[in-house]
Design a protein around this motif. Structure first.
Motif, short mmCIF file in Angstrom:
data_model
loop_
_atom_site.label_atom_id
_atom_site.label_comp_id
_atom_site.label_asym_id
_atom_site.label_seq_id
_atom_site.Cartn_x
_atom_site.Cartn_y
_atom_site.Cartn_z
N LEU A 26 48.27 84.60 68.52
CA LEU A 26 48.01 83.24 69.00
C LEU A 26 49.32 82.47 69.16
O LEU A 26 49.46 81.64 70.07
CB LEU A 26 47.08 82.51 68.03
CG LEU A 26 45.63 83.02 67.97
CD1 LEU A 26 44.86 82.28 66.87
CD2 LEU A 26 44.94 82.84 69.31
N TRP A 30 50.62 81.77 73.03
CA TRP A 30 50.05 80.44 73.08
C TRP A 30 50.09 79.85 74.49
O TRP A 30 49.18 79.13 74.90
CB TRP A 30 50.77 79.52 72.11
CG TRP A 30 50.25 78.11 72.12
CD1 TRP A 30 50.87 76.99 72.56
CD2 TRP A 30 48.95 77.68 71.66
NE1 TRP A 30 50.07 75.88 72.40
CE2 TRP A 30 48.89 76.28 71.86
CE3 TRP A 30 47.85 78.34 71.11
CZ2 TRP A 30 47.76 75.54 71.52
CZ3 TRP A 30 46.74 77.60 70.77
CH2 TRP A 30 46.68 76.22 70.98
N HIS A 31 51.14 80.17 75.25
CA HIS A 31 51.25 79.64 76.61
C HIS A 31 50.12 80.14 77.50
O HIS A 31 49.77 79.49 78.49
CB HIS A 31 52.60 80.03 77.22
CG HIS A 31 52.80 81.51 77.37
ND1 HIS A 31 53.08 82.33 76.30
CD2 HIS A 31 52.75 82.32 78.47
CE1 HIS A 31 53.21 83.57 76.72
NE2 HIS A 31 53.01 83.60 78.04
N GLU A 32 49.51 81.30 77.14
CA GLU A 32 48.40 81.83 77.90
C GLU A 32 47.06 81.32 77.37
O GLU A 32 46.10 81.19 78.14
CB GLU A 32 48.40 83.36 77.86
CG GLU A 32 49.66 84.02 78.39
CD GLU A 32 49.64 85.52 78.21
OE1 GLU A 32 48.55 86.06 77.93
OE2 GLU A 32 50.70 86.15 78.34
N GLN A 34 46.54 78.45 75.31
CA GLN A 34 46.40 77.05 74.92
C GLN A 34 45.34 76.30 75.73
O GLN A 34 44.69 75.39 75.20
CB GLN A 34 47.74 76.33 75.04
CG GLN A 34 48.33 76.30 76.44
CD GLN A 34 49.65 75.53 76.49
OE1 GLN A 34 49.89 74.67 75.65
NE2 GLN A 34 50.49 75.85 77.45
N SER A 35 45.15 76.70 76.98
CA SER A 35 44.15 76.02 77.81
C SER A 35 42.74 76.21 77.24
O SER A 35 41.89 75.33 77.36
CB SER A 35 44.20 76.54 79.26
OG SER A 35 43.94 77.93 79.30
N PHE A 37 41.95 76.35 74.08
CA PHE A 37 41.79 75.46 72.93
C PHE A 37 41.78 74.00 73.37
O PHE A 37 41.03 73.19 72.81
CB PHE A 37 42.92 75.70 71.92
CG PHE A 37 42.82 77.02 71.21
CD1 PHE A 37 42.16 77.12 70.00
CD2 PHE A 37 43.38 78.17 71.76
CE1 PHE A 37 42.07 78.33 69.33
CE2 PHE A 37 43.30 79.39 71.10
CZ PHE A 37 42.64 79.47 69.89
N ILE A 38 42.61 73.68 74.36
CA ILE A 38 42.64 72.29 74.84
C ILE A 38 41.32 71.90 75.48
O ILE A 38 40.78 70.82 75.24
CB ILE A 38 43.81 72.11 75.85
CG1 ILE A 38 45.15 72.27 75.12
CG2 ILE A 38 43.73 70.73 76.51
CD1 ILE A 38 46.34 72.25 76.05
N ILE A 45 37.79 81.40 73.59
CA ILE A 45 38.53 81.45 72.33
C ILE A 45 38.07 82.65 71.49
O ILE A 45 38.89 83.41 70.95
CB ILE A 45 38.33 80.15 71.53
CG1 ILE A 45 39.00 78.97 72.26
CG2 ILE A 45 38.89 80.29 70.11
CD1 ILE A 45 38.72 77.63 71.64
#
Length: 229
Positions: A26, A30-32, A34-35, A37-38, A45
């Motif tokens: 994670l 994260w750059h892949e 993060q969307s 989770f946002i 997820i």
């Protein structure tokens, strides 16, 4: 080691591999992700975590195969060289050779024109630092003679297990697989002597429990034995 503790080692190592891969995965990817989770995409997820967990289990199985292979190789090494000190010297040479290849071969195969060689030292330093720390803990908990074999396993065995990603130089999985393998290898190495001691205690306890029962059954058999005449 008893079969129960062997199964325990297998399951716990799976957990170590899975959890380590999820947590570090994670972070690394994260750059892949993060969307997901946002935007609070629950299914995405869950699927991402499940995928990382599955890959962690795979890394764990590879680590366990390497661990038991090394235990066999270590015994062969002691038998062939007839001396622990000579076998340790061979392991030190292989450690240095492995670290050198990790830097040099990756540099000549993957470096672009004008690239510095310094970044290629990072994986080797990671293996060396973690290997030294784990080997020191192992020798502290057991004996000094365990230092070189533990260091050899943490560096050379991890390199061999790491080969599929090293060949492809896949950025997404390069450090992810390395961290998972190091975590699993370190866990197995540091827990082995404890499980062996626990297995021996269980074996002795079983002998003490079955001893009186066997003697009682033996006496009972003599009392119920029919006369020959």
């Amino acid at each position: 080691m008893t079969s129960r503790n062997l199964v325990k080692l297998f399951k716990n190592t799976l957990v170590v591999g899975g959890v380590t891969t999820v947590i570090f995965g994670l972070f690394v990817r994260w750059h892949e992700l993060q969307s997901f989770f946002i935007d609070f995409k629950i299914l995405d997820i869950i699927s991402a975590i499940a995928w990382l967990m599955l890959m962690g289990f795979l890394f764990s199985v590879i680590s366990q195969m390497g661990f038991f292979a090394y235990l066999t190789i270590h015994r062969f090494g002691l038998g062939i060289f007839k001396s622990a000190s000579l076998w340790n010297a061979v392991q030190i040479v292989l450690i240095l050779f492995g670290l050198f290849d990790l830097v040099y071969l990756r540099y000549i195969n993957f470096a672009k024109t004008g690239d510095s060689i310094l970044p290629f030292f990072v994986p080797a330093l990671l293996l060396l630092v973690v290997g030294l720390a784990v080997a020191w803990l192992k020798s502290k908990e057991t004996n000094r003679a365990a230092f070189i074999p533990a260091l050899f396993f943490m560096i050379v065995a991890t390199l061999v297990e790491w080969v599929p990603v090293l060949r492809e130089n896949a950025e997404n999985w390069f450090y992810l697989m390395a961290i998972a393998l190091l975590a699993c290898n370190a866990y197995q190495l540091l827990i082995l002597h404890k499980l062996n001691a626990q297995s021996e205690q269980e074996r002795q306890s079983r002998i003490k429990q079955t001893g009186p029962v066997a003697e009682k059954n033996k006496k009972k058999k003599k009392m119920t034995k029919k006369p020959s005449i």
